[in-house]
Design an enzyme around this catalytic site. Structure first.
Site, mmCIF file in Angstrom:
data_model
loop_
_atom_site.group_PDB
_atom_site.id
_atom_site.type_symbol
_atom_site.label_atom_id
_atom_site.label_comp_id
_atom_site.label_asym_id
_atom_site.label_seq_id
_atom_site.Cartn_x
_atom_site.Cartn_y
_atom_site.Cartn_z
ATOM 1 N N GLU A 41 -44.763 28.096 -7.906
ATOM 2 C CA GLU A 41 -44.631 26.967 -8.827
ATOM 3 C C GLU A 41 -45.974 26.715 -9.516
ATOM 4 O O GLU A 41 -47.029 26.791 -8.886
ATOM 5 C CB GLU A 41 -44.219 25.740 -8.009
ATOM 6 C CG GLU A 41 -44.093 24.435 -8.767
ATOM 7 C CD GLU A 41 -43.802 23.267 -7.826
ATOM 8 O OE1 GLU A 41 -43.285 22.243 -8.297
ATOM 9 O OE2 GLU A 41 -44.082 23.385 -6.612
ATOM 10 N N LYS A 93 -37.038 22.089 -13.028
ATOM 11 C CA LYS A 93 -36.913 21.507 -11.688
ATOM 12 C C LYS A 93 -36.117 20.208 -11.720
ATOM 13 O O LYS A 93 -36.447 19.269 -12.451
ATOM 14 C CB LYS A 93 -38.313 21.259 -11.124
ATOM 15 C CG LYS A 93 -38.339 20.788 -9.669
ATOM 16 C CD LYS A 93 -39.785 20.717 -9.201
ATOM 17 C CE LYS A 93 -39.889 20.325 -7.734
ATOM 18 N NZ LYS A 93 -41.308 20.316 -7.279
ATOM 19 N N CYS A 133 -39.515 24.501 -5.476
ATOM 20 C CA CYS A 133 -40.154 23.679 -4.445
ATOM 21 C C CYS A 133 -39.190 22.663 -3.815
ATOM 22 O O CYS A 133 -38.276 23.045 -3.094
ATOM 23 C CB CYS A 133 -41.402 23.015 -4.993
ATOM 24 S SG CYS A 133 -42.629 22.634 -3.714
ATOM 25 N N VAL A 165 -46.316 21.489 0.550
ATOM 26 C CA VAL A 165 -47.309 20.796 1.368
ATOM 27 C C VAL A 165 -46.693 20.232 2.653
ATOM 28 O O VAL A 165 -47.404 19.898 3.593
ATOM 29 C CB VAL A 165 -48.000 19.661 0.583
ATOM 30 C CG1 VAL A 165 -48.825 20.230 -0.563
ATOM 31 C CG2 VAL A 165 -47.001 18.646 0.067
#
Length: 264
Positions: A38, A109, A142, A169
């Site tokens: 990404e 997205k 993501c 993350v």
């Protein structure tokens, strides 16, 4: 079919350097299909919308997409790559799909994560499947991993492989993508990034561990947490077209859609 990912550590705002590094990896990957992370060309941690607007590019006429098209033609590779897309004074967190014959399409997205909501416009493309000859591919980006509906729609539309550019993350997605594989009987390719970005008083540590999973819920390959890597493996696409779990259980035919109205 040879499918793979490139795990990168892009430097924020250094578009030309980030793109050239990715191209150098693609040149040596020897893949039919390769997935990049990404926002691989810009980096992730935009401070505000104005900054994103300055770094975003039009598709397919922007610098990054043109460079990807050039290397796709040169190497005969299909590429899925996450970029910041500029469209009518809006910025989308997008993935471009290119191949040996040029530009194929764009996915924007759908599910924006955390402060992305202050930067990007929510995606409006829906969940498309792209026929690249040897396989049909779908794309999520993501945080889309958290919503099984996205992967299910792609599988119902015939996707053999779900390509997943990511800047992860949180510690969940790599495991969840195994579930996405088995519940839909598809391959998944998660191309994550590594490294740390610290900007505007915020620090994000990216988790690496890019991976490919199989329709049988196998972890076929997984990268390290902290190194740039290219991994390419040979897979049998026909396995993604066999939706039988047992002789009596089919992942699509056994759905009880008469009971699912509450979902919508």
């Amino acid at each position: 079919m040879k499918i793979g990912f490139i795990q990168l550590n892009p430097k924020f705002g250094e578009i030309e350097n980030n793109v050239e590094k990715a191209i150098s990896y693609i040149e040596n990957a020897n893949a039919d299909l390769i997935v990049l992370p990404e926002l691989f060309n810009t980096g992730y941690l935009f401070l505000n919308f104005k900054e994103a607007l300055e770094l975003a590019e039009k598709v397919p006429d922007g610098y990054t997409t043109k460079k990807l098209i050039d290397i796709a033609k040169k190497t005969r590779t299909f590429i899925v790559a996450g970029i910041a897309e500029l469209y009518e004074n809006k910025v989308y967190n997008s993935a471009v799909i290119v191949g040996p014959n040029g530009y194929i399409g764009t996915y924007r997205k759908a599910h924006l994560f955390y402060k992305e909501k202050e930067i990007f416009t929510p995606g409006n493309t829906g969940f498309k499947v792209f026929d690249i000859g040897e396989a049909k591919i779908g794309v999520i980006i993501c945080f889309d991993w958290c919503f099984p509906e996205a992967a299910r729609i792609l599988a119902l539309k015939g996707a053999d492989i779900i390509c997943h550019p990511a800047n992860l993350v949180l510690p969940y997605a790599q495991k969840v993508m195994l579930a996405r594989s088995i519940e839909n009987r598809v391959y998944t390719i998660t191309a994550n990034r590594i490294g740390t970005e610290s900007r505007g008083g915020m620090t994000l540590n990216f988790t690496g561990m890019s991976q490919i999973t199989s329709p049988k819920m196998e972890l076929l390959v997984q990268a390290s947490k902290d190194k740039e890597e290219v991994d390419v493996i040979n897979v049998d696409i026909s396995l993604a077209r066999n939706k039988w779990i047992t002789k009596l259980n089919h992942v699509f035919k056994d759905r009880r859609i008469d009971l699912y109205a509450e979902l919508i």
